[in-house]
Design an enzyme around this catalytic site. Structure first.
Site, short mmCIF file in Angstrom:
data_model
loop_
_atom_site.label_atom_id
_atom_site.label_comp_id
_atom_site.label_asym_id
_atom_site.label_seq_id
_atom_site.Cartn_x
_atom_site.Cartn_y
_atom_site.Cartn_z
N CYS A 415 -57.55 -8.27 13.94
CA CYS A 415 -56.44 -9.17 14.24
C CYS A 415 -55.17 -8.66 13.56
O CYS A 415 -55.21 -8.12 12.44
CB CYS A 415 -56.76 -10.59 13.78
N CYS A 417 -53.01 -10.33 12.21
CA CYS A 417 -52.66 -11.10 11.01
C CYS A 417 -53.14 -10.41 9.75
O CYS A 417 -52.63 -10.68 8.66
CB CYS A 417 -53.25 -12.52 11.09
N HIS A 423 -61.82 -14.64 10.90
CA HIS A 423 -62.36 -14.23 12.19
C HIS A 423 -63.81 -13.79 12.00
O HIS A 423 -64.08 -12.84 11.25
CB HIS A 423 -61.55 -13.09 12.79
N CYS A 499 -53.70 -18.17 13.02
CA CYS A 499 -53.53 -17.24 11.91
C CYS A 499 -52.25 -16.43 12.02
O CYS A 499 -51.87 -15.74 11.08
CB CYS A 499 -54.73 -16.30 11.83
N HIS A 551 -70.45 -11.58 27.18
CA HIS A 551 -69.71 -12.74 27.69
C HIS A 551 -68.61 -12.35 28.68
O HIS A 551 -68.08 -13.22 29.38
CB HIS A 551 -69.07 -13.52 26.54
#
EC number: 3.5.1.98
Length: 832
Positions: A415, A417, A423, A499, A551
């Site tokens: 990420c 951030c 996460h 975040c 997914h």
């Protein structure tokens, strides 16, 4: 009718006054009153019994409380006693440690005093005592040797300018021997500084390892001068006759001690044809100017290398002839597309095969490996070491290893951030697994292959073109989004996370620089490993990759996933290798909605998922038991959906029961050619409820992997999906890789083997059996042992097998007896 007077009973009482008159028959009211009285007495009796029972219960509770207090007092006393013992033991250990420290300190002080005393003695010593300063005699002899050394070197430099005279060389070569001091024409000389030096006091000095052997060199020069008129001129007499290359006869013993083929190849792992002689050629591993080895072991190695090379060349030619013969046979009798394509690929592609050396290396030396490039005909067919062809050709036993794939570039998918703690899917997952495999030594036993980025065409086998361009190429994504104003703006496809970073949804992060590369690298690594296993280069494999993929749907990323790695690998197996049947097992605790979507109507891919469902209330909400496929793929989508929440949570016993009654029976009936596993470890104990909540152990996943290795000739590939507790996923990965290597697994606890699946699991399995019983014949008999433990089920199966065997033997015996009676009638027994 009244009784006669004689039949009336006589009153025997003495007092006639007490004689009661005869009573009349009781009226009905008296009977009712008597019955009520009896009921009252019965109620009173029951009331007394209840009172007595309450008294007994009260007495029992009183005694129980008294015993409990006594037990608690005894327990407290025992704990106090143990604490006192521990404190005493700790105090003793502390005292012992202090004594050791004190003793160590005293020894150090004593050594320090001794060193100081020695130093003081050295400082205060007299001149007559020993000293580290060299004596005058030693100084004189060393200086004498240095001067003589310089003189000898000067004479050597003059020799290059003077005419060559054999007599001169004969008188000078002895002075170059460093085993003794130089002996020149001046045996003694007078030096005002060093004094008189006598040769009888001469002593040999040790030659250092770095100095050349001047004596040998001088002798060689002497031989050269005898042959030439001048060392600086070319040879006049022609080239010197060199030593003839002798062919090494392997049938007899060599005069120089070289071992014969019989003695030198006694420990060969392969039975080579008898080779009488080796052709005369330069031994392998030697340059033209390199000297021959001086010891017998080195010569033996050279002989073996020569024979090894000839053996491999001969069998390579035989193998090529056999390939040509097989190609002719296959042209006359066409084989199935799966095997014929594998054979054609094998003929065009050669594998570098590692063979063990003929001679076992010594423990001190590293084992050597000989590389051989041979076409490999049995790539995709099950093959056992030691198999022989029909024409007597010896098949080389090849050690096929398990494969691992990993790349540090996948760690850069983080990420923006910069805070990985917020996460669950972060770079530490694959880094921890890779480190664990290295620490346990499993990584060194596997073949680590290099990953690659998947191409855009490969990604489009499952995903749409827009999806691939959007999440697979950063520049094209910027062009597709015409609403982007500057580099830091968030596009409509993306959202701003709490975040401060960017994501495609609330938990799937996106890194503008590295996410697309990491996602494509994860897909390409899985595809590369799957193809090496399917083609026979590797036995099986485990892909340590991220981000996960099961997914990801056709045009939607979700659940930390962007591209469906396992589904893409299965599609490419169908397209490029024409694999007819592929089994995908998904044991991630979340349902693989993307994989189900990709193969929902495909009968050649069996998708079998074990996941937490809870009637659709657990992410992603799909994967119901009645989702069985559509069209030609009806029955080839199996969802082992566990329902019932975490009351109680599913564990080893429930998953073992599901594998025993659903997974393995269907998989065996399907008979796949390759097995791919979406290996998520978020069902292992340690994950909170939103990320899993189940209580499986890492050992259980090792046993599940071992069961799957019985399918498809062992061609099994595991690809990491979910799992966010580092300890849990490291333990589970270690267990799975150990199973892939064929190591002996740690046994499951006895209570797990004897534990029956809980009621929620039994009901969930029953729904699957009901939904797929009409598609798979094997499920018709799986329900009989559904509620059994693993030990009970194994016992039942063994009893059934014994019963079937006994019945078969009885039927065979009856048939044999019937046949015998038809052929020759039995003799009648004589009458008694």
């Amino acid at each position: 009718m009244s009784l006669p007077p004689a039949a009336i009973p006589m009153d025997l009482r003495v007092d006639p006054q007490h004689v009661a008159p005869p009573q009349a028959p009781a009226a009905p009211a008296d009977a009712c009153q008597r019955e009520q009285q009896l009921q009252h007495e019965l109620l009173a009796l029951k009331h007394r019994q209840q009172i007595q029972r309450q008294l007994l219960i009260a007495e029992f509770q009183r005694q129980h409380e008294q015993l409990s207090r006594q037990h608690e007092a005894q327990l407290q006393e025992h704990i106090k006693h143990q604490q006192e013992l521990l404190a005493l033991k700790h105090q003793q250990e502390l005292l012992e440690h202090q004594r050791k420290l004190e003793r160590h300190r005293r020894e150090q002080e004593l050594e320090k005093q001794q060193r100081e005393e020695k130093l003081r003695q050295l400082k205060n010593k007299e001149r007559g005592q020993e000293s580290a300063v060299a004596s005058t005699e030693v100084k004189m002899r060393l200086q004498e040797f240095v001067l003589n050394k310089k003189k000898a070197l000067a004479q050597r430099s003059l020799n290059h300018c003077m005419p060559s005279d054999p007599r001169y060389w004969k008188t000078q070569h002895s002075s170059l021997d460093q085993s003794s001091p130089p002996q020149t024409g001046m045996s003694t000389y007078n030096n005002p500084v060093l004094g008189l030096y006598d040769t009888k006091d001469d002593f040999p000095l040790r030659k250092t390892a770095s100095e050349p052997n001047l004596k040998l060199r001088s002798r060689l020069k002497q031989k050269v001068t005898e042959r030439r008129s001048s060392p600086l001129l070319r040879r006049r007499d022609g080239p010197v006759a060199t030593a003839k290359k002798r062919s090494l006869d392997m049938t007899g013993e060599s005069a120089r001690g070289v071992p014969t083929a019989k003695g030198g190849l006694g420990s060969l792992p392969l039975q080579s044809p008898s080779i009488h002689k080796l052709r005369a050629h330069r031994p392998l591993g030697r340059t033209q100017s390199a000297p021959l080895p001086q010891n017998a072991h080195a010569l033996q190695q050279l002989v073996v290398q020569q024979q090894h090379q000839q053996f491999l060349e001969k069998h390579k030619q035989q193998f090529q002839q056999q390939q040509l013969h097989m190609s002719k046979v296959s042209a006359a009798q066409p084989s199935p597309a799966w095997h014929s394509r594998s054979l054609s690929r094998a003929l065009s592609h050669s594998l570098s095969l590692s063979l063990s050396p003929f001679l076992s290396p010594s423990p001190s030396s590293s084992p050597s490996r000989t590389l051989l490039t041979l076409p490999f005909e049995f790539l995709l067919s099950p093959w056992q070491p030691g198999d022989h062809a029909d024409d007597g050709f010896l098949c080389v036993c090849v050690l096929v290893l398990s494969g691992l794939v990993y790349d540090t570039l996948m760690q850069k998918h983080q990420c923006m951030c910069g805070n990985t703690n917020t996460h669950p899917e972060h770079a530490g997952r694959i880094q921890s697994i890779w480190s664990r495999l290295q620490e346990t030594g499993l990584r060194s036993k596997c073949e680590c292959i290099r990953g690659r980025k998947a191409t855009l065409e490969e990604l489009q086998t499952v995903h749409t073109e827009a999806h691939v361009l959007l999440y697979g190429t950063n520049p094209l994504r910027q062009r597709l989004d015409s609403k982007t104003q500057h580099a830091h703006s968030v596009t409509p496809m993306f959202v701003r996370l709490p975040c401060g970073g960017i994501g495609v949804d609330s938990d799937t992060i996106w890194n503008e620089v590295h996410s697309s590369s990491a996602a494509r690298l994860a897909v390409g690594s899985v595809v590369e490993l799957v193809f090496k296993v399917a083609s026979g280069e590797l036995k099986n494999g485990f892909a340590v990759v991220r981000p996960p993929g099961h997914h990801a749907e056709e045009s939607t990323p979700m659940g930390f996933c962007y591209f469906n790695s396992v589904a893409i690998a299965a599609k490419l197996l169908q397209q490029r290798l024409n694999v007819s049947k592929i089994l995908i097992v998904d044991w991630d605790v979340h349902h693989g909605n993307g994989t189900q979507q990709a193969f929902y109507n495909d009968p050649n891919v069996l998708y079998l998922s074990l996941h937490r469902y809870d009637d659709g209330n657990f992410f992603p909400g799909s994967g119901a038991p009645d989702e069985v496929g559509s069209g030609p793929g009806l029955g080839f989508n199996v969802n082992m959906a566990f329902t019932g929440g975490l009351d109680p949570p599913m564990g080893d016993a429930e998953y073992l029961a599901a594998f025993r009654t659903v997974v393995m029976p269907i998989a065996n009936e399907f008979a796949p050619d390759v097995v791919l596993v979406s290996s998520g470890f978020d069902a292992v104990e340690g994950h909170p409820s939103p990320l899993g909540g189940y209580r499986l152990t890492a050992k259980c996943f090792g046993y599940l992997t071992k069961q799957l290795m019985a399918l498809a000739g062992g061609r099994v590939v595991l690809a990491l999906e979910g799992g966010h507790d580092l300890t849990a996923i490291c333990d589970a990965s270690e267990a799975c890789v150990s199973a892939l290597l064929g190591n002996e697994l740690e046994p499951l606890p006895e209570e797990v083997l004897q534990q029956r699946p809980n009621l929620n699991a039994v009901r969930s399995i029953e729904k699957v059996l009901e939904a797929h019983g009409k598609y798979w014949r094997c499920l018709q008999r799986s329900g009989s042992t559904l509620g059994y433990s693993l030990i009970e089920a194994q016992k039942c199966e063994s009893e059934e097998a014994e019963t079937v065997t006994a019945m078969a033997s009885l039927s065979v015996a009856a048939k044999h007896m019937g046949k015998r009676s038809e052929e020759e009638p039995m003799e009648e027994e004589p009458p008694l």
